[in-house]
Design an enzyme around this catalytic site. Structure first.
Site, PDB file in Angstrom:
ATOM      1  N   SER A  72       0.824  -1.207   0.000  1.00  0.00           N
ATOM      2  CA  SER A  72       0.000   0.000   0.000  1.00  0.00           C
ATOM      3  C   SER A  72       0.856   1.254   0.000  1.00  0.00           C
ATOM      4  O   SER A  72       1.967   1.268   0.563  1.00  0.00           O
ATOM      5  CB  SER A  72      -0.865  -0.021   1.260  1.00  0.00           C
ATOM      6  OG  SER A  72      -1.441   1.243   1.488  1.00  0.00           O
ATOM      7  N   TYR A 129      -1.907  -1.397  10.971  1.00  0.00           N
ATOM      8  CA  TYR A 129      -2.177  -1.849   9.594  1.00  0.00           C
ATOM      9  C   TYR A 129      -0.990  -1.507   8.690  1.00  0.00           C
ATOM     10  O   TYR A 129      -0.462  -2.366   7.977  1.00  0.00           O
ATOM     11  CB  TYR A 129      -3.456  -1.197   9.057  1.00  0.00           C
ATOM     12  CG  TYR A 129      -3.637  -1.401   7.572  1.00  0.00           C
ATOM     13  CD1 TYR A 129      -4.048  -2.643   7.068  1.00  0.00           C
ATOM     14  CD2 TYR A 129      -3.361  -0.381   6.647  1.00  0.00           C
ATOM     15  CE1 TYR A 129      -4.186  -2.845   5.700  1.00  0.00           C
ATOM     16  CE2 TYR A 129      -3.503  -0.580   5.286  1.00  0.00           C
ATOM     17  CZ  TYR A 129      -3.916  -1.806   4.812  1.00  0.00           C
ATOM     18  OH  TYR A 129      -4.044  -2.017   3.457  1.00  0.00           O
ATOM     19  N   LYS A 174       1.981  -3.895   6.539  1.00  0.00           N
ATOM     20  CA  LYS A 174       2.379  -3.824   5.125  1.00  0.00           C
ATOM     21  C   LYS A 174       3.898  -3.698   5.012  1.00  0.00           C
ATOM     22  O   LYS A 174       4.535  -4.362   4.196  1.00  0.00           O
ATOM     23  CB  LYS A 174       1.695  -2.635   4.431  1.00  0.00           C
ATOM     24  CG  LYS A 174       0.189  -2.807   4.279  1.00  0.00           C
ATOM     25  CD  LYS A 174      -0.162  -4.036   3.461  1.00  0.00           C
ATOM     26  CE  LYS A 174      -1.642  -4.325   3.401  1.00  0.00           C
ATOM     27  NZ  LYS A 174      -1.968  -5.675   2.915  1.00  0.00           N
TER      28      LYS A 174
HETATM   29  P1  NAD Z   1     -11.212  -6.916   1.078  1.00  0.00           P
HETATM   30  O1  NAD Z   1     -11.474  -6.925   2.541  1.00  0.00           O
HETATM   31  O2  NAD Z   1     -12.346  -6.649   0.153  1.00  0.00           O
HETATM   32  O3  NAD Z   1     -10.539  -8.290   0.641  1.00  0.00           O
HETATM   33  C1  NAD Z   1      -9.710  -9.027   1.488  1.00  0.00           C
HETATM   34  C2  NAD Z   1     -10.280 -10.430   1.530  1.00  0.00           C
HETATM   35  O4  NAD Z   1      -9.452 -11.228   2.367  1.00  0.00           O
HETATM   36  C3  NAD Z   1     -11.696 -10.489   2.108  1.00  0.00           C
HETATM   37  O5  NAD Z   1     -12.513 -11.197   1.202  1.00  0.00           O
HETATM   38  C4  NAD Z   1     -11.542 -11.240   3.427  1.00  0.00           C
HETATM   39  O6  NAD Z   1     -12.668 -12.029   3.705  1.00  0.00           O
HETATM   40  C5  NAD Z   1     -10.289 -12.056   3.161  1.00  0.00           C
HETATM   41  N1  NAD Z   1      -9.506 -12.420   4.341  1.00  0.00           N
HETATM   42  C6  NAD Z   1      -9.066 -11.632   5.343  1.00  0.00           C
HETATM   43  N2  NAD Z   1      -8.356 -12.357   6.225  1.00  0.00           N
HETATM   44  C7  NAD Z   1      -8.359 -13.628   5.761  1.00  0.00           C
HETATM   45  C8  NAD Z   1      -7.795 -14.845   6.218  1.00  0.00           C
HETATM   46  N3  NAD Z   1      -7.100 -14.926   7.355  1.00  0.00           N
HETATM   47  N4  NAD Z   1      -7.991 -15.960   5.476  1.00  0.00           N
HETATM   48  C9  NAD Z   1      -8.687 -15.912   4.325  1.00  0.00           C
HETATM   49  N5  NAD Z   1      -9.250 -14.804   3.849  1.00  0.00           N
HETATM   50  C10 NAD Z   1      -9.078 -13.674   4.559  1.00  0.00           C
HETATM   51  O7  NAD Z   1     -10.024  -5.890   0.830  1.00  0.00           O
HETATM   52  P2  NAD Z   1      -9.401  -5.369  -0.533  1.00  0.00           P
HETATM   53  O8  NAD Z   1      -9.692  -3.928  -0.635  1.00  0.00           O
HETATM   54  O9  NAD Z   1      -9.753  -6.273  -1.644  1.00  0.00           O
HETATM   55  O10 NAD Z   1      -7.869  -5.500  -0.191  1.00  0.00           O
HETATM   56  C11 NAD Z   1      -7.081  -6.587  -0.627  1.00  0.00           C
HETATM   57  C12 NAD Z   1      -5.655  -6.376  -0.154  1.00  0.00           C
HETATM   58  O11 NAD Z   1      -5.174  -5.128  -0.681  1.00  0.00           O
HETATM   59  C13 NAD Z   1      -5.497  -6.296   1.359  1.00  0.00           C
HETATM   60  O12 NAD Z   1      -4.288  -6.915   1.699  1.00  0.00           O
HETATM   61  C14 NAD Z   1      -5.410  -4.810   1.614  1.00  0.00           C
HETATM   62  O13 NAD Z   1      -4.700  -4.515   2.779  1.00  0.00           O
HETATM   63  C15 NAD Z   1      -4.652  -4.345   0.376  1.00  0.00           C
HETATM   64  N6  NAD Z   1      -4.868  -2.931   0.060  1.00  0.00           N
HETATM   65  C16 NAD Z   1      -6.137  -2.464  -0.096  1.00  0.00           C
HETATM   66  C17 NAD Z   1      -6.344  -1.112  -0.372  1.00  0.00           C
HETATM   67  C18 NAD Z   1      -7.732  -0.563  -0.509  1.00  0.00           C
HETATM   68  O14 NAD Z   1      -7.913   0.659  -0.350  1.00  0.00           O
HETATM   69  N7  NAD Z   1      -8.749  -1.360  -0.811  1.00  0.00           N
HETATM   70  C19 NAD Z   1      -5.232  -0.255  -0.502  1.00  0.00           C
HETATM   71  C20 NAD Z   1      -3.953  -0.774  -0.358  1.00  0.00           C
HETATM   72  C21 NAD Z   1      -3.782  -2.127  -0.072  1.00  0.00           C
END
Ligand code: NAD
Ligand code: UDP
Length: 342
Positions: free
Chosen positions: A128, A153, A157
């Site tokens: 991120s 958080y 990362k």
């Molecule tokens: P999201 O919550 O929609 O997707 C994450 C998925 O992981 C969810 O479906 C959740 O059920 C699953 N999950 C969480 N812990 C788990 C575990 N222990 N076992 C199995 N499944 C698990 O989030 P997103 O926005 O799709 O983000 C995906 C990744 O991208 C994450 O790592 C997040 O930190 C990173 N990220 C997101 C953003 C953003 O703004 N959306 C920005 C930077 C980084």
């Protein structure tokens, strides 16, 4: 030997994972999705099936559960894992740090452990822009120094990036790419998949669309006294389909053996700063509606401005963001309307 074309997507029922699954399939890959549905619904996997017309294997697995993960590695033949599975609410991570360190780090280390045990080579990690913090120079390049994390958080990362770098250096067969996402927004043009925040959204665009849908009364714009052109914060809003395509480019680089080292980092953004106010007025304009919003005090922990220098991803991955902010904000609204039955 031909590269294996199957990709395991952990957290693949989530927002970014589901869109990435669609683009990978469109690019000729097979995918296997695992998710514990802690922040998503199985319906998003169904959405991916409908968009692609493919019967995607999906297993409810917690990536913190090593035994369950081992069964997945034993059952499916893949060379590449994209690890999305993590908790992502910054404020909640401050209130419940252990929940975040446990889930985000254990799940990631388990994935790397399994890669090692099964001799699978490629890990793509969701990092991120938060790792840059309040950067001294803008836009940020991959060489801009990371700032000490201001939330657990953000710390997960930074730590996971370091874990991946160290493991790639130590284990002969392991390769890693970390993609540093800026602000992912919008939904698939089909409106069959999109972002589905639980409870009150923390992020700007879901709050905007929910306000437009009448689910929230009024959007608070956090701070209009920043040292920016209109006083509101500047961010780099990247369309979700563009972001998904960056994963395809990174997977291709790994599976085709084109990496220059064992661990690489890429910024994934548009390269263009957009203010909160500009985003709100663009949303109103393209969707032909008026949004109820007011100026509010700054939100703790927000940096005034951050946007990406995307040259490295453009040149090395051959990837570039293509969707306009207007189209992205149209897709975000179409998705919200579908979710609300409007
Ligand atoms: P999201 O919550 O929609 O997707 C994450 C998925 O992981 C969810 O479906 C959740 O059920 C699953 N999950 C969480 N812990 C788990 C575990 N222990 N076992 C199995 N499944 C698990 O989030 P997103 O926005 O799709 O983000 C995906 C990744 O991208 C994450 O790592 C997040 O930190 C990173 N990220 C997101 C953003 C953003 O703004 N959306 C920005 C930077 C980084
Ligand atoms: N923001 C806002 N009101 C909201 C949510 C967010 O004004 O209800 C602002 C926030 O202060 C930041 C920008 O929108 O300047 C993007 O915030 P978001 O939480 O979406 O992403 P971040 O960049 O913090 O990861």
């Amino acid at each position: 030997m031909e590269a294996k074309k199957t990709v395991l997507i952990s957290g693949g029922a989530g927002y970014i994972g589901s869109h990435t699954a669609v683009e990978l399939i469109g690019a000729g890959y097979d995918v296997v999705v695992i998710d514990n549905l802690s922040n998503s619904e199985e319906a998003s996997v169904e959405g991916v099936r409908r968009i692609t017309g493919r019967d995607i294997p999906f297993e409810i697995v917690d990536t913190c559960d090593m035994a369950a993960l081992r069964s997945v590695f034993a059952k499916y033949d893949f060379d590449t894992v994209i690890h999305f599975a993590a908790f992502k609410a910054v404020g909640e991570s401050v209130a419940e740090p252990l929940k975040y360190y446990a889930n985000n780090l254990v799940s990631f280390m388990n994935i790397v452990e399994m890669m090692k045990e099964f001799g699978r080579p490629n890990v793509l990690f969701s990092s991120s822009a938060t790792v840059y913090g309040d950067a001294e120079t803008l836009p940020v390049t991959e060489l801009t120094p990371r700032k000490p994390a201001t939330s657990p958080y953000g710390n997960t990362k930074q730590m996971a990036e370091d874990i991946l770098r160290d493991c790639c250096a130590a284990y002969a067969g392991l390769y890693g790419i970390a993609l540093r996402y800026f602000n992912p927004v919008g939904a698939h043009p089909s409106a069959l998949i999109g972002e589905l925040p639980r409870g009150v959204p923390n992020n700007l665009v879901p709050f905007v669309t929910q306000t437009a849908a009448g689910v929230r009364e009024c959007l608070s714009i956090f701070g209009d006294d920043y040292d920016t052109p209109d006083g509101t914060c500047l961010r780099d809003y990247i369309d979700i389909v563009d972001l998904a395509c960056a994963h395809v480019a990174a997977v291709r680089r790994m599976t085709e053996g084109k990496m220059e080292g064992k661990f690489e980092i890429f910024n994934v953004g548009t390269g263009h700063p957009v203010s909160v106010l500009e985003l709100v007025t663009t949303f109103e304009k393209v969707n032909g509606l008026k949004l109820n919003y007011r100026m509010a005090p700054r939100r703790a922990g927000d940096v005034p401005a951050v946007w990406a220098d995307t040259s490295r991803a453009n040149e090395v991955l051959g990837w570039k963001a293509e969707c306009s902010l207007e189209d992205t904000l149209r897709s975000a609204w179409e998705w919200e309307k579908r979710v609300r039955g409007l």
